[in-house]
Design an enzyme around this catalytic site. Structure first.
Site, PDB file in Angstrom:
ATOM      1  N   ASP A  67      15.039   1.160  -5.508  1.00  0.00           N
ATOM      2  CA  ASP A  67      14.812  -0.470  -6.116  1.00  0.00           C
ATOM      3  C   ASP A  67      15.106  -0.188  -8.073  1.00  0.00           C
ATOM      4  OD1 ASP A  67      13.243  -2.747  -7.243  1.00  0.00           O
ATOM      5  OD2 ASP A  67      11.130  -1.654  -7.140  1.00  0.00           O
ATOM      6  N   ARG A  77      18.606 -18.178  -9.428  1.00  0.00           N
ATOM      7  CA  ARG A  77      18.253 -17.188 -10.206  1.00  0.00           C
ATOM      8  C   ARG A  77      17.785 -15.738  -8.925  1.00  0.00           C
ATOM      9  NH1 ARG A  77      12.310 -19.291  -9.745  1.00  0.00           N
ATOM     10  NH2 ARG A  77      11.685 -16.619 -10.759  1.00  0.00           N
ATOM     11  N   LYS A  78      18.502 -16.380  -8.546  1.00  0.00           N
ATOM     12  CA  LYS A  78      18.674 -14.946  -7.168  1.00  0.00           C
ATOM     13  C   LYS A  78      20.121 -14.503  -7.571  1.00  0.00           C
ATOM     14  CE  LYS A  78      18.828 -18.091  -3.978  1.00  0.00           C
ATOM     15  NZ  LYS A  78      18.402 -19.120  -2.434  1.00  0.00           N
TER      16      LYS A  78
HETATM   17  C1  LIG Z   1      14.095  -3.268 -20.254  1.00  0.00           C
HETATM   18  C2  LIG Z   1      14.377  -2.422 -19.184  1.00  0.00           C
HETATM   19  C3  LIG Z   1      14.472  -2.265 -17.628  1.00  0.00           C
HETATM   20  C4  LIG Z   1      14.949  -1.818 -16.748  1.00  0.00           C
HETATM   21  C5  LIG Z   1      15.090  -2.402 -15.877  1.00  0.00           C
HETATM   22  C6  LIG Z   1      14.467  -1.638 -14.489  1.00  0.00           C
HETATM   23  C7  LIG Z   1      14.511  -1.893 -13.255  1.00  0.00           C
HETATM   24  C8  LIG Z   1      13.663  -1.963 -11.938  1.00  0.00           C
HETATM   25  C9  LIG Z   1      13.206  -2.657 -11.172  1.00  0.00           C
HETATM   26  C10 LIG Z   1      12.000  -2.677 -10.673  1.00  0.00           C
HETATM   27  C11 LIG Z   1      11.616  -3.758 -10.402  1.00  0.00           C
HETATM   28  C12 LIG Z   1      10.325  -4.353 -10.047  1.00  0.00           C
HETATM   29  O1  LIG Z   1       9.729  -3.617  -9.007  1.00  0.00           O
HETATM   30  S1  LIG Z   1       9.645  -5.718  -9.606  1.00  0.00           S
HETATM   31  C13 LIG Z   1       7.941  -5.164  -9.415  1.00  0.00           C
HETATM   32  C14 LIG Z   1       7.881  -5.968  -7.623  1.00  0.00           C
HETATM   33  N1  LIG Z   1       8.107  -7.083  -7.372  1.00  0.00           N
HETATM   34  C15 LIG Z   1       7.308  -8.064  -7.882  1.00  0.00           C
HETATM   35  O2  LIG Z   1       6.726  -7.666  -8.517  1.00  0.00           O
HETATM   36  C16 LIG Z   1       7.714  -9.731  -7.678  1.00  0.00           C
HETATM   37  C17 LIG Z   1       6.221 -10.293  -6.887  1.00  0.00           C
HETATM   38  N2  LIG Z   1       7.214 -11.251  -6.341  1.00  0.00           N
HETATM   39  C18 LIG Z   1       6.301 -12.652  -7.586  1.00  0.00           C
HETATM   40  O3  LIG Z   1       6.446 -12.904  -8.533  1.00  0.00           O
HETATM   41  C19 LIG Z   1       7.095 -13.952  -6.974  1.00  0.00           C
HETATM   42  O4  LIG Z   1       7.519 -13.818  -5.766  1.00  0.00           O
HETATM   43  C20 LIG Z   1       8.684 -13.813  -6.628  1.00  0.00           C
HETATM   44  C21 LIG Z   1       8.721 -14.131  -9.259  1.00  0.00           C
HETATM   45  C22 LIG Z   1       9.769 -12.831  -7.087  1.00  0.00           C
HETATM   46  C23 LIG Z   1       9.633 -15.258  -7.019  1.00  0.00           C
HETATM   47  O5  LIG Z   1       8.331 -16.163  -7.313  1.00  0.00           O
HETATM   48  P1  LIG Z   1       9.111 -17.248  -7.930  1.00  0.00           P
HETATM   49  O6  LIG Z   1       9.570 -17.300  -9.709  1.00  0.00           O
HETATM   50  O7  LIG Z   1       7.937 -18.762  -7.372  1.00  0.00           O
HETATM   51  O8  LIG Z   1      10.623 -18.313  -7.640  1.00  0.00           O
HETATM   52  P2  LIG Z   1      10.736 -18.938  -6.062  1.00  0.00           P
HETATM   53  O9  LIG Z   1      11.013 -20.421  -6.429  1.00  0.00           O
HETATM   54  O10 LIG Z   1       9.575 -18.618  -4.812  1.00  0.00           O
HETATM   55  O11 LIG Z   1      11.726 -18.486  -5.130  1.00  0.00           O
HETATM   56  C24 LIG Z   1      13.537 -18.909  -5.841  1.00  0.00           C
HETATM   57  C25 LIG Z   1      14.632 -18.663  -4.758  1.00  0.00           C
HETATM   58  O12 LIG Z   1      14.073 -17.177  -4.754  1.00  0.00           O
HETATM   59  C26 LIG Z   1      14.032 -17.052  -3.079  1.00  0.00           C
HETATM   60  N3  LIG Z   1      13.029 -16.206  -2.740  1.00  0.00           N
HETATM   61  C27 LIG Z   1      11.570 -15.677  -3.397  1.00  0.00           C
HETATM   62  N4  LIG Z   1      11.457 -14.881  -2.703  1.00  0.00           N
HETATM   63  C28 LIG Z   1      11.979 -14.108  -1.923  1.00  0.00           C
HETATM   64  C29 LIG Z   1      12.046 -13.426  -1.336  1.00  0.00           C
HETATM   65  N5  LIG Z   1      11.318 -12.020  -0.928  1.00  0.00           N
HETATM   66  N6  LIG Z   1      13.012 -13.625  -0.100  1.00  0.00           N
HETATM   67  C30 LIG Z   1      14.149 -14.479   0.067  1.00  0.00           C
HETATM   68  N7  LIG Z   1      14.441 -14.953  -0.886  1.00  0.00           N
HETATM   69  C31 LIG Z   1      13.559 -15.121  -1.910  1.00  0.00           C
HETATM   70  C32 LIG Z   1      13.801 -18.691  -2.970  1.00  0.00           C
HETATM   71  O13 LIG Z   1      13.183 -19.041  -1.165  1.00  0.00           O
HETATM   72  C33 LIG Z   1      14.038 -19.647  -3.912  1.00  0.00           C
HETATM   73  O14 LIG Z   1      15.170 -19.667  -3.119  1.00  0.00           O
HETATM   74  P3  LIG Z   1      16.355 -21.062  -3.633  1.00  0.00           P
HETATM   75  O15 LIG Z   1      15.777 -21.997  -3.340  1.00  0.00           O
HETATM   76  O16 LIG Z   1      16.543 -20.863  -5.474  1.00  0.00           O
HETATM   77  O17 LIG Z   1      17.101 -21.061  -2.868  1.00  0.00           O
END
Ligand SMILES: CCCCCCCCCCCC(=O)SCCNC(=O)CCNC(=O)[C@H](O)C(C)(C)COP(=O)(O)OP(=O)(O)OC[C@H]1O[C@@H](n2cnc3c(N)ncnc32)[C@H](O)[C@@H]1OP(=O)(O)O
Length: 142
Positions: free
Chosen positions: A40, A85-86
């Protein structure tokens, strides 16, 4: 998670992880959740080239071989493509030092979907960063 990252050619990111004893799952081997976290981080880091914040939407790991404590893992990650955004990413892990080291053998692979988000995504939780109202560390644990 204590990883060291380098940015190579072709937008590939390489992350190194020392498989410390505290990362143990089954006796002698890395915990799958730890390896998932490392992927991740590496794939999230690969997304930094976009210069926009991302969060993980979906992460899928194949655990191909056990990874022993005391080894050094190399994770190579990249962006495969973007649609709106994907952000589609992938990565592989190899043991490059220590027990079972063989840089030609892929011991795990990952495919991940990240979503670019606006600052408001993190603003909602700004009072909780590091469990204190004002954190010097921003919104990333890296
Ligand atoms: C500074 C140093 C940094 C340094 C960098 C360090 C890197 C660290 C990395 C760690 C990152 C993490 O762990 S982050 C923590 C874990 N993740 C989270 O907490 C995320 C929680 N989930 C969310 O907040 C939300 O579900 C989102 C933001 C992911 C999506 O919600 P949204 O923004 O409302 O988007 P939404 O309209 O639903 O979807 C947009 C498009 O994505 C698709 N989509 C959305 N989710 C999915 C899914 N799970 N599987 C398939 N497809 C999906 C939809 O079909 C749609 O496709 P289309 O219609 O466009 O075709």
């Amino acid at each position: 998670m204590a990883m060291q990252f380098t940015f190579g050619e072709g937008l590939e990111v390489t992350g190194m992880l020392d498989v410390a004893n505290r990362y143990q799952g089954g006796p002698g081997f890395i915990h799958g959740g730890i390896l998932t976290t490392a992927f991740d981080e590496a794939q999230g880091m690969a997304c930094m080239v976009l210069r926009r914040p991302v969060v993980t939407g979906h992460l899928q790991i194949d655990f191909a071989a056990p990874i022993p404590l005391g080894s050094v893992l190399e994770l190579r990650a990249r962006i495969d493509g973007t649609v709106r955004r994907k952000v589609y990413t992938s990565a592989e892990a190899r043991i490059v030092e220590g027990p079972f080291a063989d840089p030609d053998v892929v011991v795990a692979t990952s495919r991940g979907l990240f979503l670019t988000v606006g600052a408001e995504h993190f603003d909602r939780a700004k009072d909780f960063v590091d469990g204190v109202p004002v954190s010097p560390h921003g919104t990333s644990s890296v």
